[in-house]
Design an enzyme around this catalytic site. Structure first.
Site, PDB file in Angstrom:
ATOM      1  N   ILE A  35       0.817  -1.207   0.000  1.00 56.93           N
ATOM      2  CA  ILE A  35       0.000   0.000   0.000  1.00 56.93           C
ATOM      3  C   ILE A  35       0.856   1.265   0.000  1.00 56.93           C
ATOM      4  CG2 ILE A  35      -0.278   0.313   2.507  1.00 56.93           C
ATOM      5  CD1 ILE A  35      -3.314   0.672   1.957  1.00 56.93           C
ATOM      6  N   ASN A  74      11.448  -8.940   6.979  1.00 58.62           N
ATOM      7  CA  ASN A  74      11.767  -8.411   8.299  1.00 58.62           C
ATOM      8  C   ASN A  74      11.179  -9.325   9.366  1.00 58.62           C
ATOM      9  OD1 ASN A  74      13.069  -5.978   7.403  1.00 58.62           O
ATOM     10  ND2 ASN A  74      11.050  -5.243   6.778  1.00 58.62           N
ATOM     11  N   VAL A  95       4.092  -5.721  10.427  1.00 57.37           N
ATOM     12  CA  VAL A  95       2.916  -6.603  10.382  1.00 57.37           C
ATOM     13  C   VAL A  95       3.347  -8.016  10.798  1.00 57.37           C
ATOM     14  CG1 VAL A  95       1.072  -7.557   8.955  1.00 57.37           C
ATOM     15  CG2 VAL A  95       1.901  -5.229   8.526  1.00 57.37           C
ATOM     16  N   HIS A 109       5.884 -12.179   5.656  1.00 54.06           N
ATOM     17  CA  HIS A 109       5.778 -11.663   4.294  1.00 54.06           C
ATOM     18  C   HIS A 109       7.160 -11.413   3.734  1.00 54.06           C
ATOM     19  CE1 HIS A 109       5.506  -8.323   7.177  1.00 54.06           C
ATOM     20  NE2 HIS A 109       6.163  -7.585   6.294  1.00 54.06           N
ATOM     21  N   HIS A 141       8.941  -9.046   0.900  1.00 54.89           N
ATOM     22  CA  HIS A 141       8.821  -7.913  -0.010  1.00 54.89           C
ATOM     23  C   HIS A 141       9.620  -8.254  -1.273  1.00 54.89           C
ATOM     24  CE1 HIS A 141       7.770  -4.854   3.247  1.00 54.89           C
ATOM     25  NE2 HIS A 141       8.289  -5.826   3.981  1.00 54.89           N
TER      26      HIS A 141
HETATM   27  P1  5GP Z   1       7.182  -4.858   7.417  1.00 59.69           P
HETATM   28  O1  5GP Z   1       7.748  -3.598   7.982  1.00 59.69           O
HETATM   29  O2  5GP Z   1       6.292  -5.577   8.400  1.00 59.69           O
HETATM   30  O3  5GP Z   1       8.221  -5.732   6.795  1.00 59.69           O
HETATM   31  O4  5GP Z   1       6.294  -4.401   6.190  1.00 59.69           O
HETATM   32  C1  5GP Z   1       4.903  -4.259   6.241  1.00 59.69           C
HETATM   33  C2  5GP Z   1       4.457  -3.707   4.909  1.00 59.69           C
HETATM   34  O5  5GP Z   1       3.056  -3.831   4.835  1.00 59.69           O
HETATM   35  C3  5GP Z   1       4.781  -2.220   4.695  1.00 59.69           C
HETATM   36  O6  5GP Z   1       5.581  -2.087   3.522  1.00 59.69           O
HETATM   37  C4  5GP Z   1       3.400  -1.557   4.545  1.00 59.69           C
HETATM   38  O7  5GP Z   1       3.394  -0.527   3.585  1.00 59.69           O
HETATM   39  C5  5GP Z   1       2.526  -2.729   4.133  1.00 59.69           C
HETATM   40  N1  5GP Z   1       1.129  -2.593   4.540  1.00 59.69           N
HETATM   41  C6  5GP Z   1       0.670  -2.252   5.782  1.00 59.69           C
HETATM   42  N2  5GP Z   1      -0.668  -2.262   5.794  1.00 59.69           N
HETATM   43  C7  5GP Z   1      -1.063  -2.622   4.558  1.00 59.69           C
HETATM   44  C8  5GP Z   1      -2.366  -2.793   3.958  1.00 59.69           C
HETATM   45  O8  5GP Z   1      -3.409  -2.632   4.566  1.00 59.69           O
HETATM   46  N3  5GP Z   1      -2.374  -3.173   2.644  1.00 59.69           N
HETATM   47  C9  5GP Z   1      -1.234  -3.376   1.928  1.00 59.69           C
HETATM   48  N4  5GP Z   1      -1.362  -3.746   0.649  1.00 59.69           N
HETATM   49  N5  5GP Z   1      -0.009  -3.210   2.457  1.00 59.69           N
HETATM   50  C10 5GP Z   1       0.062  -2.839   3.758  1.00 59.69           C
END
Ligand code: 5GP
Length: 127
Positions: free
Chosen positions: A36, A97, A106, A110, A112
């Site tokens: 997003i 991460n 989150v 996941h 990226h």
């Molecule tokens: P992290 O920091 O956990 O590795 O990355 C979490 C990712 O999830 C971030 O890049 C953030 O932009 C993405 N993200 C958070 N909320 C949402 C959402 O509701 N929808 C989508 N598509 N991405 C999200």
């Protein structure tokens, strides 16, 4: 396994269809969708459908079928996007991460996939 999975995390809600997403690929065990807040022209998130918190949790607790499906999905997404460096594409970076040190936002595993611009060196020093 010491991980407690929070079923209210945002990706669990996406998997349940409670929050919309821009799906890139869906398979039996894997969903991929656009981030997003993209940090590059291509920024795809690949998640297992199962309740895994981070990479080590998934690697140690997921079934072989889930791991194969997830890993092959990453390959197919890179092929579909034309970013495979071995096939004339510009290349990409995968990031997963885990926990506080990596600022995991989150708590659902996941990966990226980032591409579409020069991505610089792997890590920057924290401010
Ligand atoms: P992290 O920091 O956990 O590795 O990355 C979490 C990712 O999830 C971030 O890049 C953030 O932009 C993405 N993200 C958070 N909320 C949402 C959402 O509701 N929808 C989508 N598509 N991405 C999200």
């Amino acid at each position: 396994m010491a991980y407690a999975y929070d079923p209210q995390n945002i990706f669990a809600r996406i998997l349940r269809g409670e929050i919309p997403n821009r799906t890139v690929m869906e398979t039996a065990h894997t969903l991929a969708f656009a981030d997003i807040h993209p940090q590059a022209p291509i920024h795809v998130l690949v998640i297992p459908k199962g309740p895994y918190v981070c990479a080590d949790h998934f690697a140690l607790a997921a079934t072989d079928a889930e791991i194969v499906d997830f890993t092959r999905a990453i390959g197919r997404i890179c092929a579909d996007l034309g970013i495979q460096p071995g096939e004339g594409g510009q290349g990409f970076r995968t990031i997963a991460n885990a926990g506080d040190a990596a600022a995991q936002e989150v708590p659902h595993y996941h990966v990226h996939i980032l591409s579409g611009r020069p991505l610089g060196r792997m890590l920057q020093q924290p401010d």
